[in-house]
Structures are given as C-alpha cells and as structure tokens.
Scaffold this active site. Structure first.
Site, mmCIF file in Angstrom:
data_model
loop_
_atom_site.group_PDB
_atom_site.id
_atom_site.type_symbol
_atom_site.label_atom_id
_atom_site.label_comp_id
_atom_site.label_asym_id
_atom_site.label_seq_id
_atom_site.Cartn_x
_atom_site.Cartn_y
_atom_site.Cartn_z
ATOM 1 N N SER A 261 -3.307 2.017 2.523
ATOM 2 C CA SER A 261 -3.979 1.733 1.260
ATOM 3 C C SER A 261 -5.473 1.624 1.549
ATOM 4 O O SER A 261 -5.895 0.804 2.380
ATOM 5 C CB SER A 261 -3.454 0.423 0.655
ATOM 6 O OG SER A 261 -4.051 0.184 -0.592
ATOM 7 N N LEU A 339 -2.992 -1.188 -7.619
ATOM 8 C CA LEU A 339 -1.635 -0.745 -7.947
ATOM 9 C C LEU A 339 -0.749 -0.770 -6.702
ATOM 10 O O LEU A 339 0.388 -1.257 -6.740
ATOM 11 C CB LEU A 339 -1.687 0.670 -8.528
ATOM 12 C CG LEU A 339 -0.348 1.409 -8.639
ATOM 13 C CD1 LEU A 339 0.453 0.890 -9.828
ATOM 14 C CD2 LEU A 339 -0.559 2.913 -8.767
ATOM 15 N N GLU A 340 -1.265 -0.254 -5.602
ATOM 16 C CA GLU A 340 -0.499 -0.161 -4.362
ATOM 17 C C GLU A 340 -0.160 -1.548 -3.816
ATOM 18 O O GLU A 340 0.982 -1.813 -3.408
ATOM 19 C CB GLU A 340 -1.294 0.647 -3.330
ATOM 20 C CG GLU A 340 -1.452 2.117 -3.717
ATOM 21 C CD GLU A 340 -2.561 2.826 -2.957
ATOM 22 O OE1 GLU A 340 -2.756 4.031 -3.206
ATOM 23 O OE2 GLU A 340 -3.245 2.178 -2.134
ATOM 24 N N LEU A 341 -1.142 -2.440 -3.823
ATOM 25 C CA LEU A 341 -0.920 -3.794 -3.299
ATOM 26 C C LEU A 341 0.084 -4.567 -4.152
ATOM 27 O O LEU A 341 0.981 -5.240 -3.626
ATOM 28 C CB LEU A 341 -2.249 -4.549 -3.226
ATOM 29 C CG LEU A 341 -3.299 -3.990 -2.238
ATOM 30 C CD1 LEU A 341 -4.623 -4.741 -2.388
ATOM 31 C CD2 LEU A 341 -2.798 -4.090 -0.803
ATOM 32 N N CYS A 344 3.644 -3.206 -3.679
ATOM 33 C CA CYS A 344 4.180 -3.616 -2.377
ATOM 34 C C CYS A 344 4.637 -5.071 -2.419
ATOM 35 O O CYS A 344 5.692 -5.421 -1.880
ATOM 36 C CB CYS A 344 3.122 -3.415 -1.291
ATOM 37 S SG CYS A 344 3.765 -3.546 0.387
#
Length: 384
Positions: A261, A339-341, A344
């Site tokens: 990321s 969004l990625e964090l 996850c």
C-alpha cells in the site's frame, strides 16, 4: 525430422561462428605478448558478456533437449558441448591459438601500443555493454525476481483443453511478470513448441528482450488450422478483471505474500521494497505492475476498488509505506490508500508499516525494522 533439426542446429552454429569472427580478431589485437586459451576466453567474457551468455544458454538449451530425448528412449540429436568447449572449437579461436598466429603476434608486438589499444577498446566495449544492460533493465524493470506461489497453476492452466488464444496470452503476460527458472523454462518451451504464431512470437520476444538466448522458430509447415493464425489484442479494462475474479479463473488462483500500500509518487521506493522482499522469497502485489494489463489510470472506477479489495484478500499481509507522499501525521493523503488500509482492517489481517517519517506518531500498525538504503526489511517489531 531429426536430420532437419540437426542441420538447423549446425547452420545456427556456423552463423554464430561468423558473427564472432570480427570480435575475436579485435580481441587478438589487444592480447599480451604471451597468452593461452584461458586468457583469450577471459578477455571474451569480459568484453563480450552478452555474446558469452548466449553461448552458455544455447549450450544448456540443447543439452536439455538431448536429455529429454534420452529420457524417452530416443537417440541424442545435438550433442551440444560445454560452453568452454564450444568456444575453443570456433575456427577463429583455433587460429588465434595456433603456433603460427602466436609467432606473428610476437613479431608485431609493442607493449606500449598494446596497452593503449586495450584501454581504448575496453572503454568502447564498456559503453556498448552499458547500453545493452540499459535495454534489458528497461524491459525487466517491473519484473519480480521470485517464483510466484501460483506458477504451477498457470502452467497447468495453459495446457488445459479448450483454452483460447486470449487465455494463453493472459498466462504469458502473468508469467512474464516474474524472473525465475520455472518462468524462463516455460517461455523456452512455448517458443519451441507453440503452433500459434502470435503466442510463439510473444515468448520469443520476451526471452530476447530479457537478455536471454532465443531463436525464433518459423511458422509450422503444412496445412494451417484456424487456431494457428488466431490473434488477440488483449486490450483489457478493470471491468474485465472483475469479471475474471468473479469466476473460477487463473486470476482467482493468485496468491501474494505482501500487498504493498503506497503512494504512486513513491514508485522508485516501491521497486526497492519489492526487490528486498523478493530476496526473502515473498511475492508482492503492486497495482501498477502486478495488474498493469487491466488497471489503467485512464480507466479508474469502482471496478478498480473491487480489484484492490480482492487482491488484499489474496495477500497474507499488507505493508504500508509511510512517507510524506502517503501520510501527513495521522491523515492518509490518498483515498486509495485509505480504502486499502480500512479493507485490510475489516478482514482482520495484519498491517505492517515501513515508516520513513519517523515522527513518533501513534498508529494502529506494526512498525517494522527497516534500512532501505542497505536493502533490509525485518519483520521484527520496531523498538519504540
């Protein structure tokens, strides 16, 4: 057929001999007063490394072919020698190593002139080698030097009955993102045996541009089936990738050790991190390299978000590169990183952080020990 294959091999050998004639005589001009076969070879390896690599890989390719024939109870066909033996049997090499040539060399030898010629020629060859290295590095820049977890899945899928030309091209593109013995061997086999012209040429150009020995096999003779002349543009979009991820395709089989990321502005840092992690045996996911056939910046949409979520689900862990481009204090600078964090965290997967800000901010991530300059990332928790 065996006779034809052998004649083609011999014909290529002759062409290599002719191609090396001028380089070898140029080397002969800078040899010292006394020289032997080992010294001549060492000069050739130093000044013409790509030509030497071609000899080494060619010998290995045809030794493997003979090994395959023998394992199937057939006679060996090529009897390819070792690279050193091949070199010493080049007609020009034999001439340079002959007593008569050595005698003439000594009669014309002037040490001062030889030293000056050597330095000039070495600099000239150095420039050529750098140019070639730059071309290869440009082509392989985004390739990961690790064996992907799913390489065997891709190989099996390629040979499945009913696979389309588009399906095969997709697998070639996926294999081409990695540099390891299995992927190189795969491209050699496709270059040798694939009957579809587009696919075979794709394999050939991949090997050639990667700096490997490769010989483009001509079109197969005889009546051509429609499959052999089929082509595909493989012009894909995020929508196409989402459709593949929703079905039982090779894209669903992929697994990654680490999802990176990051901010796109840190592209060079990402490459360094991936290189470090590859050496640890970890396959990394980076959207603009791992899915570059589908995810195009001009086509960013909600489908792109779905792809990123799925790739996080296919990864063991996420590694966040915390830099001035990606975060300011506790504020994430990019909605994509956010969004990625968040996804996850929703999955309950660990989020590791390479912190290049080191501003002592408290965040719910696992800060790892790192020394990017010295190519080191440790998964041990960083001391507070």
């Amino acid at each position: 057929m065996p006779g034809i294959a052998r004649r083609k091999y011999d014909g290529e050998t002759i062409r290599i001999h002719k191609k090396l004639k001028q380089p070898l005589y140029l080397i002969a001009e800078i040899l010292p007063y006394e020289y032997d076969e080992k010294l001549l070879l060492s000069f050739f390896m130093e000044l013409y490394p790509f030509e030497w690599k071609e000899i080494v890989e060619r010998c290995k390719v045809f030794q493997e072919k003979d090994k395959f024939l023998k394992s199937h109870g057939k006679k060996t066909r090529y009897k390819s020698p070792s690279p050193e033996s091949f070199f010493y049997h080049i007609p020009v090499v034999r001439n340079i190593l002959s007593d008569n040539y050595k005698k003439k060399h000594k009669e014309c030898y002037v040490e001062a002139e030889r030293g000056e010629k050597y330095q000039h020629f070495k600099q000239k060859r150095s420039n050529k080698i750098q140019q070639k290295n730059a071309q290869v590095n440009s082509f392989t820049d985004l390739m990961q030097e690790v064996e992907p977890y799913y390489v065997d899945v891709l190989i099996v899928a390629y040979h499945q009955k009913g696979i389309t030309t588009e399906g095969k091209i997709e697998i070639l593109k996926e294999m081409g993102k990695f540099i390891c013995p299995k992927t190189i061997e795969f491209f050699y086999k496709i270059n040798d045996a694939e009957r579809n012209n587009q696919i075979r040429r794709t394999a050939f150009f991949h090997l050639q541009k990667s700096g490997h020995y490769a010989k483009l096999r001509k079109s197969f003779k005889g009546k051509k089936k429609s499959y052999m002349t089929e082509t595909t543009k493989f012009d894909m979009t995020p929508t196409d990738l989402v459709a593949r991820l929703e079905k039982d395709t090779i894209q669903c089989k992929k697994r990654f050790g680490v999802f990176i990321s990051h901010s796109f502005k840190d592209a060079e840092l990402v490459k360094q991190v991936i290189s470090i992690l590859n050496k640890q045996g970890l396959t990394c996911y980076c959207d603009w390299s791992s899915d570059n056939d589908f995810l195009k910046r001009s086509l960013v949409s909600d489908y792109t978000k779905e792809v990123l979520k799925k790739r996080i689900e296919q990864s063991d862990k996420l590694l966040f590169l915390r830099t001035e481009n990606s975060m300011n204090g506790t504020t994430v600078n990019s909605p994509w990183i956010e969004l990625e964090l968040l996804h996850c965290q929703t999955l309950g997967k660990p989020i590791y952080c390479v912190d290049l800000l080191d501003d002592k901010v408290t965040l719910p991530y696992i800060f790892v020990k790192q020394d990017i300059k010295n190519k080191n990332i440790s998964w041990e928790v960083k001391d507070e």
